[in-house]
Design a protein around this motif. Structure first.
Motif, PDB file in Angstrom:
ATOM      1  N   ALA A 144       0.828  -1.199   0.000  1.00 55.38           N
ATOM      2  CA  ALA A 144       0.000   0.000   0.000  1.00 55.38           C
ATOM      3  C   ALA A 144       0.866   1.255   0.000  1.00 55.38           C
ATOM      4  O   ALA A 144       0.572   2.244  -0.686  1.00 55.38           O
ATOM      5  N   ALA A 145       1.956   1.233   0.777  1.00 54.39           N
ATOM      6  CA  ALA A 145       2.852   2.385   0.834  1.00 54.39           C
ATOM      7  C   ALA A 145       3.505   2.649  -0.519  1.00 54.39           C
ATOM      8  O   ALA A 145       3.686   3.804  -0.929  1.00 54.39           O
ATOM      9  N   ILE A 146       3.862   1.585  -1.239  1.00 61.32           N
ATOM     10  CA  ILE A 146       4.478   1.746  -2.557  1.00 61.32           C
ATOM     11  C   ILE A 146       3.495   2.383  -3.530  1.00 61.32           C
ATOM     12  O   ILE A 146       3.810   3.363  -4.220  1.00 61.32           O
ATOM     13  N   PHE A 147       2.277   1.834  -3.592  1.00 59.81           N
ATOM     14  CA  PHE A 147       1.291   2.387  -4.517  1.00 59.81           C
ATOM     15  C   PHE A 147       0.912   3.813  -4.118  1.00 59.81           C
ATOM     16  O   PHE A 147       0.660   4.671  -4.987  1.00 59.81           O
ATOM     17  N   ALA A 148       0.873   4.089  -2.822  1.00 54.84           N
ATOM     18  CA  ALA A 148       0.558   5.448  -2.365  1.00 54.84           C
ATOM     19  C   ALA A 148       1.638   6.429  -2.798  1.00 54.84           C
ATOM     20  O   ALA A 148       1.339   7.562  -3.196  1.00 54.84           O
ATOM     21  N   LEU A 149       2.908   6.017  -2.713  1.00 54.69           N
ATOM     22  CA  LEU A 149       4.003   6.883  -3.153  1.00 54.69           C
ATOM     23  C   LEU A 149       3.882   7.183  -4.644  1.00 54.69           C
ATOM     24  O   LEU A 149       4.059   8.322  -5.081  1.00 54.69           O
ATOM     25  N   VAL A 150       3.572   6.153  -5.425  1.00 55.05           N
ATOM     26  CA  VAL A 150       3.427   6.334  -6.871  1.00 55.05           C
ATOM     27  C   VAL A 150       2.270   7.291  -7.163  1.00 55.05           C
ATOM     28  O   VAL A 150       2.388   8.207  -7.999  1.00 55.05           O
ATOM     29  N   GLY A 151       1.145   7.096  -6.475  1.00 53.74           N
ATOM     30  CA  GLY A 151       0.014   7.996  -6.679  1.00 53.74           C
ATOM     31  C   GLY A 151       0.343   9.422  -6.293  1.00 53.74           C
ATOM     32  O   GLY A 151      -0.038  10.387  -6.987  1.00 53.74           O
ATOM     33  N   MET A 152       1.070   9.594  -5.188  1.00 55.67           N
ATOM     34  CA  MET A 152       1.462  10.928  -4.745  1.00 55.67           C
ATOM     35  C   MET A 152       2.365  11.600  -5.768  1.00 55.67           C
ATOM     36  O   MET A 152       2.241  12.800  -6.045  1.00 55.67           O
ATOM     37  N   ALA A 153       3.293  10.838  -6.350  1.00 56.04           N
ATOM     38  CA  ALA A 153       4.187  11.404  -7.361  1.00 56.04           C
ATOM     39  C   ALA A 153       3.399  11.897  -8.563  1.00 56.04           C
ATOM     40  O   ALA A 153       3.661  12.988  -9.094  1.00 56.04           O
ATOM     41  N   GLY A 154       2.427  11.088  -9.016  1.00 60.02           N
ATOM     42  CA  GLY A 154       1.612  11.515 -10.146  1.00 60.02           C
ATOM     43  C   GLY A 154       0.799  12.752  -9.841  1.00 60.02           C
ATOM     44  O   GLY A 154       0.641  13.645 -10.699  1.00 60.02           O
ATOM     45  N   GLU A 155       0.272  12.843  -8.616  1.00 58.45           N
ATOM     46  CA  GLU A 155      -0.499  14.031  -8.238  1.00 58.45           C
ATOM     47  C   GLU A 155       0.388  15.268  -8.175  1.00 58.45           C
ATOM     48  O   GLU A 155      -0.022  16.366  -8.587  1.00 58.45           O
ATOM     49  N   LEU A 156       1.598  15.126  -7.661  1.00 54.54           N
ATOM     50  CA  LEU A 156       2.524  16.259  -7.627  1.00 54.54           C
ATOM     51  C   LEU A 156       2.861  16.730  -9.043  1.00 54.54           C
ATOM     52  O   LEU A 156       2.887  17.935  -9.325  1.00 54.54           O
ATOM     53  N   ALA A 157       3.140  15.766  -9.939  1.00 58.57           N
ATOM     54  CA  ALA A 157       3.470  16.133 -11.319  1.00 58.57           C
ATOM     55  C   ALA A 157       2.297  16.858 -11.978  1.00 58.57           C
ATOM     56  O   ALA A 157       2.491  17.776 -12.789  1.00 58.57           O
ATOM     57  N   THR A 158       1.077  16.466 -11.637  1.00 62.91           N
ATOM     58  CA  THR A 158      -0.103  17.151 -12.179  1.00 62.91           C
ATOM     59  C   THR A 158      -0.227  18.540 -11.576  1.00 62.91           C
ATOM     60  O   THR A 158      -0.499  19.516 -12.284  1.00 62.91           O
ATOM     61  N   GLU A 159      -0.033  18.644 -10.265  1.00 62.16           N
ATOM     62  CA  GLU A 159      -0.101  19.950  -9.590  1.00 62.16           C
ATOM     63  C   GLU A 159       0.926  20.919 -10.159  1.00 62.16           C
ATOM     64  O   GLU A 159       0.661  22.127 -10.285  1.00 62.16           O
ATOM     65  N   TYR A 160       2.101  20.412 -10.534  1.00 64.77           N
ATOM     66  CA  TYR A 160       3.148  21.258 -11.089  1.00 64.77           C
ATOM     67  C   TYR A 160       2.912  21.605 -12.560  1.00 64.77           C
ATOM     68  O   TYR A 160       3.733  22.293 -13.174  1.00 64.77           O
ATOM     69  N   GLY A 161       1.840  21.108 -13.140  1.00 67.59           N
ATOM     70  CA  GLY A 161       1.528  21.409 -14.527  1.00 67.59           C
ATOM     71  C   GLY A 161       2.317  20.609 -15.535  1.00 67.59           C
ATOM     72  O   GLY A 161       2.412  20.991 -16.706  1.00 67.59           O
ATOM     73  N   ILE A 162       2.867  19.488 -15.116  1.00 68.78           N
ATOM     74  CA  ILE A 162       3.737  18.706 -16.001  1.00 68.78           C
ATOM     75  C   ILE A 162       2.948  17.713 -16.842  1.00 68.78           C
ATOM     76  O   ILE A 162       3.249  17.506 -18.019  1.00 68.78           O
TER      77      ILE A 162
END
Length: 631
Positions: free
Chosen positions: A478-496
């Motif tokens: 769960a922690a691994i998938f959560a990290l991956v999801g968080m990374a994708g959300e950050l990249a979206t927030e940054y407009g990437i």
């Protein structure tokens, strides 16, 4: 000999040195432009391997003059020059004197223009080197932090790399290059980073083509990465042609999110090494490799995708070279099934094997932090089974088997304007070839610019309803998938990425739930042990067992069987118990049999029982295996 003539060297280097000492003068001076001491930063774009600045080749000046030269000395001339009546090419020269009472000047061309612009040194006082700036035969300026250890022998190693990066070296004068390098002591000092990723407590992120953040750190390697971290197109063209078409495709969104998650490992957990991986499982030709190529485009081009066809030592080198970024591994079936288990542990633990140097002392082992994304037509456990190896639950928690091809179109759900999955995959491959290498560095720039408690965010993300867990292994996944999801959300927030907010986390939660269903309930190792015991009895029930009171001779006996009413019980001796589940400790096997309720008779405080047999007492594990459906 005419004054100003340029000759091939006729004197050995030692004689030239003695000659210089006798004459005095400015030996070792470098004739260079002050403008070379420019700020060094990531703004210089690259094709991987070394900083590169494209410039128009210098034309011959209309009226080149003969420079003032202190002899004997080395000098670097960035433009063509007159020596006597000859127009000579730019480059590094040795300017000396010939023999005799009235010696003539001698001028040896050594190589194309090269400057030592900084001394480099590792954070712990080792890995000394020189930051070199040199002009290639195509007229471009490049930079490379060269380890001085490459000069320990004849200097062949350092010449090979310089030649590969575009420097032209006169074979007759090649020994002068090593001598010149050893005489360079430029004033600027820089930190030598022997691996990519975070340095200076997270203030610098180092890549082969430059440094993001504090640029007092430079990547230094004997073999610069020429095929990784390449860039083509722009960040905007990548977002339009690669990232946005991945939207509404959970598998592709998950893959790209995984590519962004490597730099978060240290920031979110403050760990020095380690990582995790996700293994895409599914039939061939349904888009798994396309997903890996799309993810790889975050950091580099098509060559960024690696193959499982490597030794464990080779995989260590690959992981270390991609530290803090991303490791895509295609087709697990190409790997040796005997090595897969150890590779999985190494990739997740983030440390290579301990080895000795020539003196017998322990060498510093390679270390890394990264997230890996793997693909294959079968799970890693099935692949290990080919070599008779039993996967451990710990391996399954480090490389998460995820079925991905049971979607609307292979691994795809939304084809956008394309007619079928094949057309969409082909378009994605073309797009990743034309647009790549910008998103990862841009993501890191935003991480450095935004001060945020990522560890706290990750902890909160891991407790979302979709990431509920019932065991330690599930909690790790769960922690691994959560990290991956968080990374994708950050990249979206940054407009990437151009995705809608929440899409990356939704893909991560869906993937975690798919992993749980694919894995099944209960302890994975217990199920493996029970299944192995079942299969062992099915294979050897007639050859390594006999009825308990039978006088039949059995070779390599594993035990006996007996019927109690309509129920058959199996009596395994200690050797039989070990053979039934190879790779597991006997106590661990007994624990699994006990938890499953397969042990039907025992002595108090034990999982076995003594049975009177053939005039003597022998100890057995008496079990009644459950059905396949029960597993």
């Amino acid at each position: 000999m005419t004054k100003g003539s340029v000759n091939q060297p006729t004197l050995p280097a030692e004689q030239v040195r003695q000659e210089a000492e006798g004459k005095g003068g400015a030996e070792g001076r470098t004739h260079s432009d002050a403008g070379l001491r420019r700020p060094l930063g990531f703004s210089v774009s690259g094709d991987g391997g070394a900083l590169i600045e494209a410039v128009t080749p210098d034309p011959h000046p209309d009226n080149p003059s003969e420079p003032a030269i202190d002899r004997p000395s080395f000098a670097v001339h960035d433009e063509s020059l007159m020596l006597g009546e000859k127009l000579m090419p730019p480059g590094l020269y040795w300017h000396g004197w010939g023999r005799g009472d009235d010696p003539e000047p001698i001028d040896f061309w050594i190589c194309t223009p090269i400057h030592a612009i900084a001394l480099t040194e590792g954070e712990y006082g080792n890995n000394h080197g020189l930051l070199l700036r040199f002009k290639t035969s195509s007229g471009a300026w490049r930079e490379w932090a060269a380890p001085l250890s490459m000069l320990a022998g004849s200097g062949e190693e350092i010449r090979r790399e310089l030649l590969d990066m575009g420097v032209r070296i006169d074979p007759s004068n090649r020994s002068y290059l090593s001598r010149w390098l050893m005489e360079q002591f430029p004033e600027p000092r820089m930190i030598a980073a022997t691996r990519t990723g975070w340095h200076l407590d997270g203030k610098s992120f180092v890549l082969p083509q430059g440094t993001i953040g504090d640029d007092s750190v430079r990547y230094q390697s004997e073999h610069p990465e020429h095929d990784a971290y390449t860039r083509r197109g722009t960040l905007e063209s990548w977002r339009t042609n690669v990232a946005e078409p991945c939207g509404d495709n959970p598998v592709l969104v998950l893959a790209l999110s995984a590519a962004f998650s490597g730099p978060l490992l240290r920031l979110a957990k403050q760990q020095e090494s380690g990582g995790a991986g996700i293994h895409f499982v599914g039939d061939s030709s349904l888009g798994k490799t396309t997903a890996l190529q799309a993810a790889a485009s975050v950091w580099g081009g098509p060559n960024y995708v690696r193959t499982w066809r490597a030794t464990s030592n080779g995989m260590e080198g690959t992981a270390a070279a991609l530290n803090d970024t991303f490791l895509p591994l295609d087709e697990i079936s190409e790997s040796d099934p005997r090595d897969v288990g150890s590779i999985i542990y190494a990739l997740a633990n983030g440390q290579g094997k301990q080895r000795a140097n020539r003196a017998g002392r322990a060498r510093k082992s390679a270390r890394w932090r990264l997230v890996a994304l793997s693909s294959g037509e079968r799970s890693f456990a099935a692949h290990m089974g080919e070599a008779g190896r039993q996967p451990k639950a710990g391996q399954g928690a480090r490389l998460l088997d995820l079925p991905v091809t049971d979607r609307a179109h292979g691994v795809f759900d939304e084809l956008h304007q394309f007619a079928n999955g094949r057309a969409f995959a082909d378009a994605m491959k073309r797009a990743t070839d034309q647009h790549h290498g910008h998103a990862g560095p841009a993501f890191v720039e935003h991480l450095l610019a935004h001060d945020r408690d990522l560890a706290e965010w990750w902890a909160g993300t891991s407790t979302l309803p979709g990431f509920q867990s019932e065991s330690g292994i599930e909690g790790r996944a769960a922690a691994i998938f959560a990290l991956v999801g968080m990374a994708g959300e950050l990249a979206t927030e940054y407009g990437i990425t151009g995705w809608r907010a929440g899409e990356a986390m939704e893909a991560a939660i869906e993937a975690y739930q798919m992993w749980r269903r694919y894995r099944g309930d209960g302890l994975t190792e217990d199920r493996q042990i029970l299944r192995n015991v079942q299969e062992f009895i099915a294979r050897h029930g007639d050859s390594r067992f006999s009825a308990i009171h039978s006088s039949d001779s059995v070779r390599d006996r594993a035990g006996y069987w007996r019927d109690i009413g309509e129920e058959r019980q199996w009596l395994l001796n200690s050797a039989g118990l070990k053979d039934a589940a190879p790779g597991f400790d006997p106590h661990r096997i007994a624990d699994a049999l006990d938890r499953a309720g397969w042990i039907v008779e025992r002595e108090k405080g034990k999982r076995s029982k003594k049975v009177w047999l053939g005039g003597q007492s022998k100890r057995f594990y008496i079990i009644r295996p459950g059905s396949e459906e029960a597993l």
